[in-house]
Scaffold this active site. Sequence first.
Site, PDB file in Angstrom:
ATOM      1  CE  LYS A  10     111.402  27.946  68.826  1.00  0.00           C
ATOM      2  NZ  LYS A  10     110.574  27.396  70.214  1.00  0.00           N
ATOM      3  CD  GLU A  95     112.485  24.370  70.358  1.00  0.00           C
ATOM      4  OE1 GLU A  95     113.124  24.800  69.332  1.00  0.00           O
ATOM      5  OE2 GLU A  95     111.636  24.888  71.120  1.00  0.00           O
TER       6      GLU A  95
HETATM    7  P1  13P Z   1     107.887  30.821  71.640  1.00  0.00           P
HETATM    8  O1  13P Z   1     108.027  32.412  71.416  1.00  0.00           O
HETATM    9  O2  13P Z   1     107.282  30.414  70.612  1.00  0.00           O
HETATM   10  O3  13P Z   1     107.396  30.311  73.277  1.00  0.00           O
HETATM   11  O4  13P Z   1     109.421  30.151  71.506  1.00  0.00           O
HETATM   12  C1  13P Z   1     110.339  30.805  72.324  1.00  0.00           C
HETATM   13  C2  13P Z   1     111.785  30.364  71.990  1.00  0.00           C
HETATM   14  O5  13P Z   1     112.028  29.103  71.838  1.00  0.00           O
HETATM   15  C3  13P Z   1     112.725  31.134  70.927  1.00  0.00           C
HETATM   16  O6  13P Z   1     113.995  30.814  70.913  1.00  0.00           O
END
Ligand code: 13P
Length: 272
Positions: A10, A95
């Site tokens: 991210k 997102e």
């Molecule tokens: P998390 O593992 O932090 O819940 O995030 C999942 C995700 O959005 C992977 O693309």
Amino acid sequence: MSFLVAGNWKMHGLSDQLGELVAIAQYARTAAGTNDVLICVPATLIARAVAVSGGYLAIGGEDCAVEAAGAFTGDISAEMLKDAGADAVIVGHSERRRHHHETDAVVAEKAAAAGRAGLAAIICIGETQVQRDAGTALQDCAAQLEASLPADRRLLAGSAIAYEPLWAIGTGRTPNAQDVTEIHRHLRQLLTRLMGKDGDRIRILYGGSITPADVRTILILPEVGGVLVGGASLRAQDFNGIIRAAETVNLANVETEMSVPTPVPAHSRTTP
Ligand code: 13P
């Protein structure tokens, strides 16, 4: 089929974060190597990530533009990611759908752009809490997937789908085994209906609050072809634990397959 163990950093990661990548690459090098490992990093880190990973894991981007080039200030094309050394790119992450208003049609075009550039697309879909509560998650995910696939299915070679329920991302909550199985089976049927045998080869990953402690319970489920990991991919210690768990499940699967007795053909059976 081997698993794809994928990470999504991210909007995390400055230069010093590359140390974690080095530790993951070192672990991937010594692991049994029966699974594919991919880390998707911010575009600013791709070239350096490729350099430090030493070829022991694949590096991907987290989004790409629909267009190959042009007057699109700030956008990064799939070709540019490829040029920087990426092997794959995430498209349609929830997102991006939420904060950048990306529709299924846009996601399908991004997946096509990735395919044309020679990148494997990781196409993300998943239901909201409201859809889960309404009991429509199955239909909603299937409709979202169908609309997020490029019209030219040949561009999907090597690509994967990531089922990420929105309410499970970054929350510490995960769906139960029955719900994951139900969705993954449904998505597999859809892929097979739309693409025939090619649809069988597309891995369906699960993503949402995966940790080293619970990844095994997800990987043993039918039609789960790997995981897409957010938070736990930022620390080598956690992500290596996930790679290790995937190796264990995969090796156990291989042993089970080998220990199934081969049926003796009827014509060669000796009658007492
Ligand atoms: P998390 O593992 O932090 O819940 O995030 C999942 C995700 O959005 C992977 O693309």
